[in-house]
Scaffold this active site. Structure first.
Site, PDB file in Angstrom:
ATOM      1  N   ASP A 168      32.121  40.269  37.881  1.00 34.21           N
ATOM      2  CA  ASP A 168      32.603  39.166  37.059  1.00 34.21           C
ATOM      3  C   ASP A 168      33.855  38.629  37.753  1.00 34.21           C
ATOM      4  O   ASP A 168      34.390  39.263  38.663  1.00 34.21           O
ATOM      5  CB  ASP A 168      32.911  39.669  35.645  1.00 34.21           C
ATOM      6  CG  ASP A 168      33.501  38.592  34.753  1.00 34.21           C
ATOM      7  OD1 ASP A 168      33.004  37.451  34.787  1.00 34.21           O
ATOM      8  OD2 ASP A 168      34.476  38.882  34.032  1.00 34.21           O
ATOM      9  N   LEU A 169      34.345  37.476  37.309  1.00 42.10           N
ATOM     10  CA  LEU A 169      35.483  36.845  37.978  1.00 42.10           C
ATOM     11  C   LEU A 169      36.777  36.971  37.180  1.00 42.10           C
ATOM     12  O   LEU A 169      37.663  37.747  37.516  1.00 42.10           O
ATOM     13  CB  LEU A 169      35.166  35.370  38.247  1.00 42.10           C
ATOM     14  CG  LEU A 169      36.263  34.549  38.936  1.00 42.10           C
ATOM     15  CD1 LEU A 169      36.579  35.097  40.324  1.00 42.10           C
ATOM     16  CD2 LEU A 169      35.843  33.081  39.026  1.00 42.10           C
ATOM     17  N   ASP A 170      36.887  36.197  36.106  1.00 37.37           N
ATOM     18  CA  ASP A 170      38.142  36.135  35.348  1.00 37.37           C
ATOM     19  C   ASP A 170      38.444  37.468  34.682  1.00 37.37           C
ATOM     20  O   ASP A 170      37.609  38.022  33.960  1.00 37.37           O
ATOM     21  CB  ASP A 170      38.062  35.033  34.289  1.00 37.37           C
ATOM     22  CG  ASP A 170      38.017  33.648  34.912  1.00 37.37           C
ATOM     23  OD1 ASP A 170      39.009  33.259  35.547  1.00 37.37           O
ATOM     24  OD2 ASP A 170      36.979  32.972  34.775  1.00 37.37           O
TER      25      ASP A 170
ATOM     26  N   LYS B 250      26.383  34.610  29.327  1.00 38.58           N
ATOM     27  CA  LYS B 250      26.616  35.912  28.701  1.00 38.58           C
ATOM     28  C   LYS B 250      26.733  35.735  27.180  1.00 38.58           C
ATOM     29  O   LYS B 250      27.253  34.714  26.738  1.00 38.58           O
ATOM     30  CB  LYS B 250      27.906  36.527  29.253  1.00 38.58           C
ATOM     31  CG  LYS B 250      27.886  36.723  30.765  1.00 38.58           C
ATOM     32  CD  LYS B 250      29.259  37.110  31.286  1.00 38.58           C
ATOM     33  CE  LYS B 250      29.272  37.132  32.805  1.00 38.58           C
ATOM     34  NZ  LYS B 250      30.598  37.469  33.356  1.00 38.58           N
TER      35      LYS B 250
ATOM     36  N   ASP C 286      34.946  42.941  32.317  1.00 43.03           N
ATOM     37  CA  ASP C 286      36.160  43.190  31.536  1.00 43.03           C
ATOM     38  C   ASP C 286      36.008  42.808  30.075  1.00 43.03           C
ATOM     39  O   ASP C 286      36.957  42.967  29.309  1.00 43.03           O
ATOM     40  CB  ASP C 286      37.343  42.412  32.124  1.00 43.03           C
ATOM     41  CG  ASP C 286      37.218  40.914  31.880  1.00 43.03           C
ATOM     42  OD1 ASP C 286      36.096  40.378  32.040  1.00 43.03           O
ATOM     43  OD2 ASP C 286      38.226  40.282  31.526  1.00 43.03           O
TER      44      ASP C 286
ATOM     45  N   THR D 285      29.706  34.458  36.920  1.00 47.26           N
ATOM     46  CA  THR D 285      30.778  34.126  35.994  1.00 47.26           C
ATOM     47  C   THR D 285      30.347  33.012  35.059  1.00 47.26           C
ATOM     48  O   THR D 285      29.565  32.134  35.441  1.00 47.26           O
ATOM     49  CB  THR D 285      32.045  33.696  36.760  1.00 47.26           C
ATOM     50  OG1 THR D 285      33.044  33.269  35.825  1.00 47.26           O
ATOM     51  CG2 THR D 285      31.759  32.554  37.730  1.00 47.26           C
TER      52      THR D 285
END
Length: 217
Positions: free
Chosen positions: A7-9, A141, A166, A108
């Protein structure tokens, strides 16, 4: 062959505060509020889902959602430009995984325009073979579409890959795609991430060898 799906953020980059600020700015433009509680509940979801919560009294069209999302993300890029940083341990783990032969990709919920911007600043594509965004799949998601597509693009089977997330919605998406999930408690406290298969404080707690051993490879 094995791999890690990122994932990114909140996982690779430290961006949560700037997403919150841009959502609060957007809400203010329309005489609304965006409390921290709403942010914690929705961080990691597609913008469309968040906007429907923020404007729950309106029947938003697809055009409305595109326009509002573009406003929010333009403000996010303005705010984050001078502050964009990797999460602690991110670059070290990306490089360690590459040395150990892991294929790496990213999915993402953030729009592709943000990913292009972040790639220009930090160089995501130096480490990631495939980058997919919410613009590339039918459902974001917690649906499995993104991580399932990423596995397919990387030529990985779910038993030889792991997702690093996260947020609860991301953990749910990983499991829905048949993947195991490591959660980093960078955005949510560990007690919000108990559905994950392994919860760590942050990326400095992980190494390629640890992940391989945990996967049984």
């Amino acid at each position: 062959m094995w791999g890690v799906l990122w994932d990114l953020d909140g996982v690779l980059i430290d961006s949560a505060r700037w997403h919150l600020a841009s959502w609060q700015w957007l809400a203010q433009q329309y005489g609304r509020t965006f409390p921290i509680e709403l942010f914690k509940e929705t961080f990691g979801l597609p913008n469309a889902a968040i906007l429907r919560r923020l404007f729950s009294d309106r029947d938003l069209t697809d055009e409305d959602i595109r326009g509002l999302s573009e406003q929010k993300e333009a403000m996010y890029r303005t705010l984050v430009r001078a502050h964009l940083t990797w999460q602690p341990g991110a670059v070290e783990l990306l490089e360690d995984l590459r040395r150990h032969g892991a294929r790496q990709g990213l999915f993402t919920s953030t729009p592709r325009s943000n990913v292009v911007f972040i790639d220009e600043v930090l160089g995501l594509s130096r480490y990631l073979e495939v980058i997919l965004t919410g613009d590339d799949v039918p459902r974001g998601k917690p649906a499995p579409d993104g991580y399932a597509a990423l596995c397919q693009r990387l030529g990985l089977t779910p038993d030889r890959a792991v997702v690093i997330e996260d947020a609860p919605a991301g953990v749910e998406a990983a499991h829905a795609a048949g993947l195991r999930c490591i959660a980093v408690a960078t955005t949510h406290p560990p007690e919000r991430l108990t559905a994950a298969d392994w919860v760590v404080r942050d990326l400095t707690d992980l190494s390629a060898r640890q992940i391989q051993a945990w996967l049984g490879l």
